[in-house]
Design an enzyme around this catalytic site. Structure first.
Site, PDB file in Angstrom:
ATOM      1  N   ASN A  13      11.536   1.385 -24.029  1.00 43.25           N
ATOM      2  CA  ASN A  13      11.273   2.803 -23.808  1.00 43.25           C
ATOM      3  C   ASN A  13      10.621   2.884 -22.435  1.00 43.25           C
ATOM      4  O   ASN A  13       9.447   2.603 -22.288  1.00 43.25           O
ATOM      5  CB  ASN A  13      10.339   3.350 -24.894  1.00 43.25           C
ATOM      6  CG  ASN A  13       9.866   4.766 -24.591  1.00 43.25           C
ATOM      7  OD1 ASN A  13      10.484   5.463 -23.785  1.00 43.25           O
ATOM      8  ND2 ASN A  13       8.780   5.181 -25.218  1.00 43.25           N
ATOM      9  N   LYS A  15       9.942   5.369 -20.573  1.00 46.05           N
ATOM     10  CA  LYS A  15       9.090   6.542 -20.314  1.00 46.05           C
ATOM     11  C   LYS A  15       9.457   7.151 -18.946  1.00 46.05           C
ATOM     12  O   LYS A  15      10.622   7.100 -18.571  1.00 46.05           O
ATOM     13  CB  LYS A  15       7.617   6.154 -20.414  1.00 46.05           C
ATOM     14  CG  LYS A  15       7.328   5.392 -21.717  1.00 46.05           C
ATOM     15  CD  LYS A  15       5.886   5.222 -22.029  1.00 46.05           C
ATOM     16  CE  LYS A  15       5.752   4.460 -23.342  1.00 46.05           C
ATOM     17  NZ  LYS A  15       4.394   4.410 -23.834  1.00 46.05           N
ATOM     18  N   HIS A  98       8.359  10.820 -30.110  1.00 40.13           N
ATOM     19  CA  HIS A  98       7.386   9.862 -29.557  1.00 40.13           C
ATOM     20  C   HIS A  98       6.010  10.531 -29.489  1.00 40.13           C
ATOM     21  O   HIS A  98       5.912  11.729 -29.232  1.00 40.13           O
ATOM     22  CB  HIS A  98       7.839   9.420 -28.164  1.00 40.13           C
ATOM     23  CG  HIS A  98       7.032   8.272 -27.663  1.00 40.13           C
ATOM     24  ND1 HIS A  98       5.798   8.441 -27.088  1.00 40.13           N
ATOM     25  CD2 HIS A  98       7.253   6.933 -27.699  1.00 40.13           C
ATOM     26  CE1 HIS A  98       5.303   7.244 -26.778  1.00 40.13           C
ATOM     27  NE2 HIS A  98       6.166   6.316 -27.140  1.00 40.13           N
ATOM     28  N   GLU A 100       3.829  10.572 -27.306  1.00 39.81           N
ATOM     29  CA  GLU A 100       3.531  11.259 -26.037  1.00 39.81           C
ATOM     30  C   GLU A 100       4.153  12.658 -26.026  1.00 39.81           C
ATOM     31  O   GLU A 100       3.600  13.594 -25.450  1.00 39.81           O
ATOM     32  CB  GLU A 100       4.020  10.404 -24.850  1.00 39.81           C
ATOM     33  CG  GLU A 100       3.098   9.202 -24.637  1.00 39.81           C
ATOM     34  CD  GLU A 100       3.778   7.970 -24.073  1.00 39.81           C
ATOM     35  OE1 GLU A 100       4.895   8.066 -23.553  1.00 39.81           O
ATOM     36  OE2 GLU A 100       3.160   6.888 -24.171  1.00 39.81           O
ATOM     37  N   GLU A 170       4.647   3.463 -34.567  1.00 39.97           N
ATOM     38  CA  GLU A 170       3.849   3.289 -33.367  1.00 39.97           C
ATOM     39  C   GLU A 170       2.456   3.882 -33.572  1.00 39.97           C
ATOM     40  O   GLU A 170       2.266   5.100 -33.387  1.00 39.97           O
ATOM     41  CB  GLU A 170       4.522   3.990 -32.185  1.00 39.97           C
ATOM     42  CG  GLU A 170       5.892   3.441 -31.885  1.00 39.97           C
ATOM     43  CD  GLU A 170       6.246   3.611 -30.403  1.00 39.97           C
ATOM     44  OE1 GLU A 170       6.599   2.611 -29.783  1.00 39.97           O
ATOM     45  OE2 GLU A 170       6.148   4.735 -29.886  1.00 39.97           O
ATOM     46  N   GLY A 176       0.220   1.693 -25.038  1.00 34.58           N
ATOM     47  CA  GLY A 176      -0.208   1.631 -23.643  1.00 34.58           C
ATOM     48  C   GLY A 176      -1.671   1.267 -23.463  1.00 34.58           C
ATOM     49  O   GLY A 176      -2.222   1.388 -22.377  1.00 34.58           O
ATOM     50  N   SER A 216       2.070  -1.789 -27.412  1.00 36.44           N
ATOM     51  CA  SER A 216       1.607  -3.005 -26.720  1.00 36.44           C
ATOM     52  C   SER A 216       2.267  -4.278 -27.250  1.00 36.44           C
ATOM     53  O   SER A 216       1.658  -5.348 -27.231  1.00 36.44           O
ATOM     54  CB  SER A 216       0.085  -3.110 -26.782  1.00 36.44           C
ATOM     55  OG  SER A 216      -0.521  -1.965 -26.195  1.00 36.44           O
TER      56      SER A 216
HETATM   57  P1  PGA Z   1       3.710   0.274 -24.948  1.00 38.70           P
HETATM   58  O1  PGA Z   1       4.516   1.576 -25.388  1.00 38.70           O
HETATM   59  O2  PGA Z   1       4.559  -0.906 -25.329  1.00 38.70           O
HETATM   60  O3  PGA Z   1       3.512   0.415 -23.468  1.00 38.70           O
HETATM   61  O4  PGA Z   1       2.416   0.290 -25.712  1.00 38.70           O
HETATM   62  C1  PGA Z   1       5.243   1.610 -26.575  1.00 38.70           C
HETATM   63  C2  PGA Z   1       5.869   2.958 -26.751  1.00 38.70           C
HETATM   64  O5  PGA Z   1       5.231   3.967 -26.416  1.00 38.70           O
HETATM   65  O6  PGA Z   1       7.013   3.076 -27.230  1.00 38.70           O
END
Ligand code: PGA
Length: 255
Positions: A13, A15, A98, A100, A170, A176, A216
């Site tokens: 992903n 982003k 997601h 976000e 998630e 992140g 992460s």
């Molecule tokens: P990350 O993001 O691996 O940077 O923690 C995962 C995601 O948001 O899908």
């Protein structure tokens, strides 16, 4: 993972990262590293990178996904992109709900559900994201939060349609932040998601669903997370932007 009954899927992903030129460079670097993968490999990329991504991965085992889509087929929705537009380009997957999008763009379970149904109608495979906030985990309501999201996000989705859906667990506090859920925490919630699906549909349908962990996940912890029975893959943010790191996670899922 339990590869005997379901598909292992590693999806990047990206982003809001990578211009089309950078997307071409990254995917050209990833492709040779993952060509022997014994799992599904997907790159979910920004809308403007999709055309380049599709062209760059043509003839490889990398599938391309978008990071969102609108619920209407067309209409007065300035700035939005519809599922049929993505389908016609050759996009196969789409990340929906997601955290976000939920946190910064007002995404609700109702709109996640509408987008999921629109994606399915267009023949796209949704990667539907669910996850609890840190505060919710601390208040011991993780299961209530996840069950509610699963029920609402998949409302009116048939057992037949469920076959084309991937669920990504998630935990919001792990995204992140460098803070990964322990393999036990990931397994516990992924198993709970499967049990919830078994109640909503039936045990056989639930057994067949790919449930990813995201938050992460990296080349250092992928082995342990993917070693859990109900963790069928990963949705990878930061580590998907570095070819070697992403390839190492794909390798862990190929075992
Ligand atoms: P990350 O993001 O691996 O940077 O923690 C995962 C995601 O948001 O899908």
């Amino acid at each position: 993972m339990n590869k005997a009954v379901r598909k292992a899927v590693i999806a990047g992903n990206w982003k809001m990262n990578k211009t089309p030129k950078e997307a071409k460079e990254l995917l050209s670097a990833v492709a040779p590293l993952v060509k022997e993968a014994d799992c599904e490999v997907i790159a979910c990329v920004p809308f403007v990178d999709l055309q380049t991504a599709i062209e760059t991965t043509d003839g490889t085992n990398i599938k391309i996904g978008a990071e969102n889509c609108h619920w209407a087929e067309s209409g007065a929705f300035t700035g939005e992109i519809s599922a049929p537009m993505l389908k016609e380009m050759g996009v196969e997957y789409v990340v929906l709900g997601h955290s976000e999008r939920r946190q910064y763009f007002g995404e609700t379970d109702e709109t996640v559900n509408k987008r999921t149904k629109a994606a399915l109608r267009a023949g796209l495979k949704p990667i539907v994201c669910v996850g609890e906030l840190l505060w919710e985990r601390e208040c011991n309501i993780t299961e209530e939060v996840i069950a509610r999201q699963i029920k609402l996000d998949l409302w009116d989705v048939s057992a037949e349609e469920l076959k084309n859906i991937i669920i990504a667990y998630e935990p919001v506090w792990a995204i992140g932040t460098g803070k990964t859920a322990t393999a036990e925490q990931a397994e516990e919630v992924c198993a709970f998601i499967r049990a919830t699906l078994a109640k909503l549909y039936d045990p056989a349908a639930a057994e067949a669903v790919t449930i990813q962990y995201g938050g992460s996940m990296n080349d250092g912890n992928a082995d342990e997370l993917l070693g859990k029975t109900n963790v069928d893959g990963g949705l990878i943010g930061g580590a998907s932007l570095v070819a070697e790191k992403f390839a190492a996670i794909v390798k862990a899922a190929s075992k």
